[in-house]
Design an enzyme around this catalytic site. Sequence first.
Site, PDB file in Angstrom:
ATOM      1  CG  HIS A   1      -9.064   2.848   3.742  1.00 34.93           C
ATOM      2  ND1 HIS A   1      -8.795   3.405   2.518  1.00 34.93           N
ATOM      3  CD2 HIS A   1      -8.240   1.761   3.831  1.00 34.93           C
ATOM      4  CE1 HIS A   1      -7.858   2.687   1.901  1.00 34.93           C
ATOM      5  NE2 HIS A   1      -7.511   1.688   2.663  1.00 34.93           N
TER       6      HIS A   1
ATOM      7  CG  HIS B   1      -9.122  -2.768   2.842  1.00 35.83           C
ATOM      8  ND1 HIS B   1      -8.487  -3.360   1.781  1.00 35.83           N
ATOM      9  CD2 HIS B   1      -8.406  -1.652   3.126  1.00 35.83           C
ATOM     10  CE1 HIS B   1      -7.430  -2.629   1.462  1.00 35.83           C
ATOM     11  NE2 HIS B   1      -7.360  -1.594   2.253  1.00 35.83           N
TER      12      HIS B   1
ATOM     13  CG  HIS C   1      -0.530   0.186   3.998  1.00 33.32           C
ATOM     14  ND1 HIS C   1       0.342   0.606   3.016  1.00 33.32           N
ATOM     15  CD2 HIS C   1      -1.757   0.124   3.429  1.00 33.32           C
ATOM     16  CE1 HIS C   1      -0.338   0.786   1.892  1.00 33.32           C
ATOM     17  NE2 HIS C   1      -1.608   0.499   2.108  1.00 33.32           N
TER      18      HIS C   1
ATOM     19  CG  ASP D   1      -4.147   4.076   3.415  1.00 35.40           C
ATOM     20  OD1 ASP D   1      -4.115   5.190   3.938  1.00 35.40           O
ATOM     21  OD2 ASP D   1      -4.241   3.897   2.183  1.00 35.40           O
ATOM     22  CG  ASP D   2      -5.090  -0.944   4.906  1.00 37.99           C
ATOM     23  OD1 ASP D   2      -5.829  -0.095   4.371  1.00 37.99           O
ATOM     24  OD2 ASP D   2      -4.377  -1.720   4.263  1.00 37.99           O
TER      25      ASP D   2
END
Length: 217
Positions: A84, A88, A172, A33-34
């Site tokens: 995503h 964020h 991440h 993620d991210d």
Amino acid sequence: MYLVKTPKFIQNLFPNYISKVQETEKVLYLTFDDGPIPEVTPWVLDQLEAYNAKATFFCVGENVEKHKSIYKQLKEFGHAVANHTYNHLNGWVEDNATYFVNVRKCAALVKSDIFRPPYGKLKRKQAQFLQRHYKIVMWDVLSGDFDPKITNEECLNNVLEHAKPGSIIVFHDSLKASKKLKYTLPKVLKHYSDLGYTFQKFDGNSLQLPKQNYKIA
Ligand SMILES: [Zn+2]
């Protein structure tokens, strides 16, 4: 406070979220993620390549915009990309309209029908709306790579103690997580490869959607 292993009763509360894949085979679903960011994502790609592993990257739109060539690499290496949000956003904090606009802004860059809410947080109405357009993929194992209070070893153990066939594991590709990620990911790849596991990405075929059995308020 967060749970490393998502308990069954929480998974059952949200039957339309995908938090684990029914698998009898030795398959794990690694998710990142991210990202994408230059400091971490290319390193992740190299690690995955060494084990012929495929993964799913839940991209933040503003990072895709800034690092287009790395984003392109994700797809060239055969991984899945997913939405995503653009900035964020935390669904519990934002009003629905702001949240949906942000998801759409990410969708203009990231072509995918898979979505994961940042922090795993969505209001009921947001979830209901997004489920019409996306498969919402959560997780059942959180590595905790983002957590400054745990050690490298604890991060690794979070995965080794909880992953089972079909598990969806969260890492991440972010600066905050990079130290623990760089310790943990190569060991996870080696450990489960040695046990005969393969690492797969999500695509339309690998997702077994649960039945639509919730009531709309
Ligand atoms: Zn996130």
